[in-house]
Write a protein that holds these residues in place. Sequence first.
Motif, mmCIF file in Angstrom:
data_model
loop_
_atom_site.group_PDB
_atom_site.id
_atom_site.type_symbol
_atom_site.label_atom_id
_atom_site.label_comp_id
_atom_site.label_asym_id
_atom_site.label_seq_id
_atom_site.Cartn_x
_atom_site.Cartn_y
_atom_site.Cartn_z
ATOM 1 N N MET A 72 1.011 -1.180 -0.124
ATOM 2 C CA MET A 72 0.059 -0.033 -0.026
ATOM 3 C C MET A 72 1.056 1.215 -0.188
ATOM 4 N N THR A 73 0.679 2.181 -0.667
ATOM 5 C CA THR A 73 1.409 3.538 -0.936
ATOM 6 C C THR A 73 0.978 4.407 0.206
ATOM 7 N N LEU A 74 1.753 5.419 0.512
ATOM 8 C CA LEU A 74 1.722 6.355 1.573
ATOM 9 C C LEU A 74 0.203 6.866 1.218
ATOM 10 N N SER A 75 -0.050 7.369 0.149
ATOM 11 C CA SER A 75 -1.151 8.185 -0.389
ATOM 12 C C SER A 75 -2.378 7.083 -0.058
ATOM 13 N N GLU A 76 -2.324 5.827 -0.177
ATOM 14 C CA GLU A 76 -3.444 5.049 0.010
ATOM 15 C C GLU A 76 -3.764 4.912 1.470
ATOM 16 N N GLU A 77 -2.450 5.015 2.343
ATOM 17 C CA GLU A 77 -2.711 4.875 3.698
ATOM 18 C C GLU A 77 -3.211 5.994 4.322
ATOM 19 N N ILE A 78 -3.016 7.104 3.794
ATOM 20 C CA ILE A 78 -3.494 8.440 4.269
ATOM 21 C C ILE A 78 -4.872 8.458 3.756
ATOM 22 N N GLY A 79 -5.295 8.069 2.439
ATOM 23 C CA GLY A 79 -6.576 7.813 2.184
ATOM 24 C C GLY A 79 -7.584 6.791 3.170
ATOM 25 N N ALA A 80 -6.982 5.929 3.492
ATOM 26 C CA ALA A 80 -7.605 4.826 4.231
ATOM 27 C C ALA A 80 -8.056 5.341 5.578
ATOM 28 N N ARG A 81 -6.796 6.235 6.218
ATOM 29 C CA ARG A 81 -7.490 6.803 7.664
ATOM 30 C C ARG A 81 -8.347 8.014 7.356
ATOM 31 N N LEU A 82 -8.319 8.800 6.332
ATOM 32 C CA LEU A 82 -9.239 9.826 6.062
ATOM 33 C C LEU A 82 -10.851 9.236 6.005
ATOM 34 N N ARG A 83 -10.754 7.997 5.281
ATOM 35 C CA ARG A 83 -12.004 6.962 5.148
ATOM 36 C C ARG A 83 -12.657 6.819 6.449
ATOM 37 N N GLN A 84 -11.563 6.412 7.398
ATOM 38 C CA GLN A 84 -11.924 5.838 8.614
ATOM 39 C C GLN A 84 -12.531 6.841 9.656
ATOM 40 N N LEU A 85 -11.877 8.256 9.422
ATOM 41 C CA LEU A 85 -12.554 9.105 10.226
ATOM 42 C C LEU A 85 -13.918 9.576 9.682
ATOM 43 N N ARG A 86 -14.082 9.507 8.457
ATOM 44 C CA ARG A 86 -15.218 10.042 7.912
ATOM 45 C C ARG A 86 -16.256 9.255 8.180
ATOM 46 N N ALA A 87 -16.018 7.875 8.288
ATOM 47 C CA ALA A 87 -17.031 6.604 8.896
ATOM 48 C C ALA A 87 -17.359 6.695 10.142
ATOM 49 N N GLN A 88 -16.214 7.471 11.214
ATOM 50 C CA GLN A 88 -16.658 7.278 12.651
ATOM 51 C C GLN A 88 -17.391 8.540 12.608
ATOM 52 N N ALA A 89 -17.306 9.534 11.867
ATOM 53 C CA ALA A 89 -17.926 10.840 12.112
ATOM 54 C C ALA A 89 -19.561 10.605 11.675
ATOM 55 N N GLY A 90 -19.482 9.383 10.934
ATOM 56 C CA GLY A 90 -21.194 9.178 10.351
ATOM 57 C C GLY A 90 -21.614 9.972 9.285
ATOM 58 N N LEU A 91 -20.561 9.822 8.422
ATOM 59 C CA LEU A 91 -20.704 10.790 7.004
ATOM 60 C C LEU A 91 -20.489 9.932 5.809
ATOM 61 N N THR A 92 -21.366 10.516 4.860
ATOM 62 C CA THR A 92 -21.008 9.687 3.494
ATOM 63 C C THR A 92 -19.968 10.598 2.769
ATOM 64 N N GLN A 93 -19.550 10.139 1.654
ATOM 65 C CA GLN A 93 -18.360 10.790 1.102
ATOM 66 C C GLN A 93 -19.248 11.913 0.365
ATOM 67 N N ASP A 94 -20.580 11.793 -0.110
ATOM 68 C CA ASP A 94 -21.140 13.293 -0.470
ATOM 69 C C ASP A 94 -21.386 14.329 0.720
ATOM 70 N N GLN A 95 -21.558 13.516 1.976
ATOM 71 C CA GLN A 95 -21.921 14.735 2.983
ATOM 72 C C GLN A 95 -20.440 15.239 3.238
#
Length: 116
Positions: A1-24
């Motif tokens: 996994m590249t650094l950019s993919e790792e960063i993206g995965a953590r961003l996705r994790q925080l979004r999900a924890q906040a209860g938000l969709t990508q659109d939101q």
Amino acid sequence: MTLSEEIGARLRQLRAQAGLTQDQLAEKLGVSKRTQGNYESGASDAPASYLSLAARELGFDVAFIINGVRTTLTNEALSEVEDCLITQYRSITPGDQEAIRRFLKAMADDAARQQN
């Protein structure tokens, strides 16, 4: 996994924890859904202005997003009630968040005056 993919995965994790969709999240941070998806997949890197807004408006831990090291309390350090309050706070509009901060400050100021 590249650094950019790792960063993206953590961003996705925080979004999900906040209860938000990508659109939101995209709407709250002023980007398109496609751009949000690119950030989360690691296809492109989120700029500092985006990360700063995510921290300021939603409480996202930017250090965690970038390097995987948390700088804020973990959920384990919070009681169930505190964790629920934070989750709810993150789900409301920035204007409502500001109103909550003003209300809590007034209550804390009043409690401090009563202790003196």
